[in-house]
Design a protein around this motif. Structure first.
Motif, PDB file in Angstrom:
ATOM      1  N   GLY A  97       0.807  -1.210   0.000  1.00 46.78           N
ATOM      2  CA  GLY A  97       0.000   0.000   0.000  1.00 46.78           C
ATOM      3  C   GLY A  97       0.835   1.253   0.000  1.00 46.78           C
ATOM      4  N   GLY A  98       0.219   2.324  -0.219  1.00 51.06           N
ATOM      5  CA  GLY A  98      -1.168   2.636  -0.340  1.00 51.06           C
ATOM      6  C   GLY A  98      -1.680   2.675  -1.771  1.00 51.06           C
ATOM      7  N   ALA A  99      -2.805   3.369  -1.903  1.00 53.95           N
ATOM      8  CA  ALA A  99      -3.548   3.388  -3.161  1.00 53.95           C
ATOM      9  C   ALA A  99      -2.698   3.871  -4.337  1.00 53.95           C
ATOM     10  N   ASP A 100      -1.931   4.934  -4.145  1.00 53.21           N
ATOM     11  CA  ASP A 100      -1.113   5.458  -5.241  1.00 53.21           C
ATOM     12  C   ASP A 100      -0.050   4.453  -5.670  1.00 53.21           C
ATOM     13  N   LEU A 101       0.537   3.780  -4.712  1.00 51.99           N
ATOM     14  CA  LEU A 101       1.575   2.790  -5.019  1.00 51.99           C
ATOM     15  C   LEU A 101       0.975   1.591  -5.758  1.00 51.99           C
ATOM     16  N   TYR A 102      -0.182   1.133  -5.321  1.00 51.19           N
ATOM     17  CA  TYR A 102      -0.858   0.051  -6.046  1.00 51.19           C
ATOM     18  C   TYR A 102      -1.114   0.464  -7.499  1.00 51.19           C
ATOM     19  N   LYS A 103      -1.601   1.680  -7.682  1.00 51.70           N
ATOM     20  CA  LYS A 103      -1.922   2.163  -9.025  1.00 51.70           C
ATOM     21  C   LYS A 103      -0.662   2.199  -9.902  1.00 51.70           C
ATOM     22  N   GLU A 104       0.421   2.716  -9.347  1.00 53.19           N
ATOM     23  CA  GLU A 104       1.664   2.816 -10.111  1.00 53.19           C
ATOM     24  C   GLU A 104       2.262   1.449 -10.429  1.00 53.19           C
ATOM     25  N   MET A 105       2.027   0.471  -9.583  1.00 53.76           N
ATOM     26  CA  MET A 105       2.643  -0.852  -9.751  1.00 53.76           C
ATOM     27  C   MET A 105       1.745  -1.869 -10.457  1.00 53.76           C
ATOM     28  N   MET A 106       0.502  -1.536 -10.713  1.00 51.91           N
ATOM     29  CA  MET A 106      -0.462  -2.514 -11.230  1.00 51.91           C
ATOM     30  C   MET A 106       0.059  -3.255 -12.466  1.00 51.91           C
ATOM     31  N   SER A 107       0.699  -2.556 -13.371  1.00 51.47           N
ATOM     32  CA  SER A 107       1.189  -3.202 -14.597  1.00 51.47           C
ATOM     33  C   SER A 107       2.413  -4.080 -14.339  1.00 51.47           C
TER      34      SER A 107
END
Length: 156
Positions: A97-107
């Protein structure tokens, strides 16, 4: 190898006011058993919400604050540094986490460890990115009364 581990509600909600939405002891035990002995990476706000370095794990914290030091943890100032450090490693590294890190790492995720909470929180202010389930296959699962746990592996 990067993996994400997260508990999400019915609308992909994960947090509110920098705190988890639910306290489910069995889910927390599951998190601990999966991540113990592994490297975990989190943003500074996630670290502050936990309030301590998680024991028996290599704790890496991302912070833009130059000179920031956290006893018992490694502090990195850019996600690119962390990606470069682990990108070609066979070690499974967990983003927690958090949300921004999940978003950046999703790919970059090879696996997702998701606790699907059977509730929703309409006041949530942090969300996990939308999952395109056609990109993933379920490789493990266990159902509980309040939540269902699934391990998803990216389809190559």
């Amino acid at each position: 190898m990067f993996s994400g581990i997260v508990a999400i509600g019915k609308n992909n909600e994960i947090g509110k006011n920098n705190q988890l939405l639910w306290h489910l002891p069995e889910d927390l035990k599951n998190f601990k058993s999966i991540t113990t002995g592994k490297t975990i990476i989190m943003g500074r706000k996630t670290f502050e919400s936990i309030g301590k370095v998680l024991p028996n794990r290599r704790n890496i914290i991302l912070s833009r604050q130059v000179g920031k030091e956290i006893h018992g943890a490694e502090v990195f100032h850019s996600l690119e540094e962390v990606i470069n450090l682990f990108e070609n490693s066979s070690e499974e590294v967990f983003i927690i986490g958090g949300a921004d890190l999940y978003k950046e790492m999703m790919s970059k995720f090879d696996k997702l460890y998701i606790s699907f909470i059977k509730k929703e929180d309409k006041d949530a202010d942090a969300f996990f990115p939308k999952i395109n389930f056609s990109d993933w296959e379920i490789v493990e699962g266990k159902d509980h009364e309040e939540w269902d746990f699934r391990v998803l592996k990216r389809v190559k």
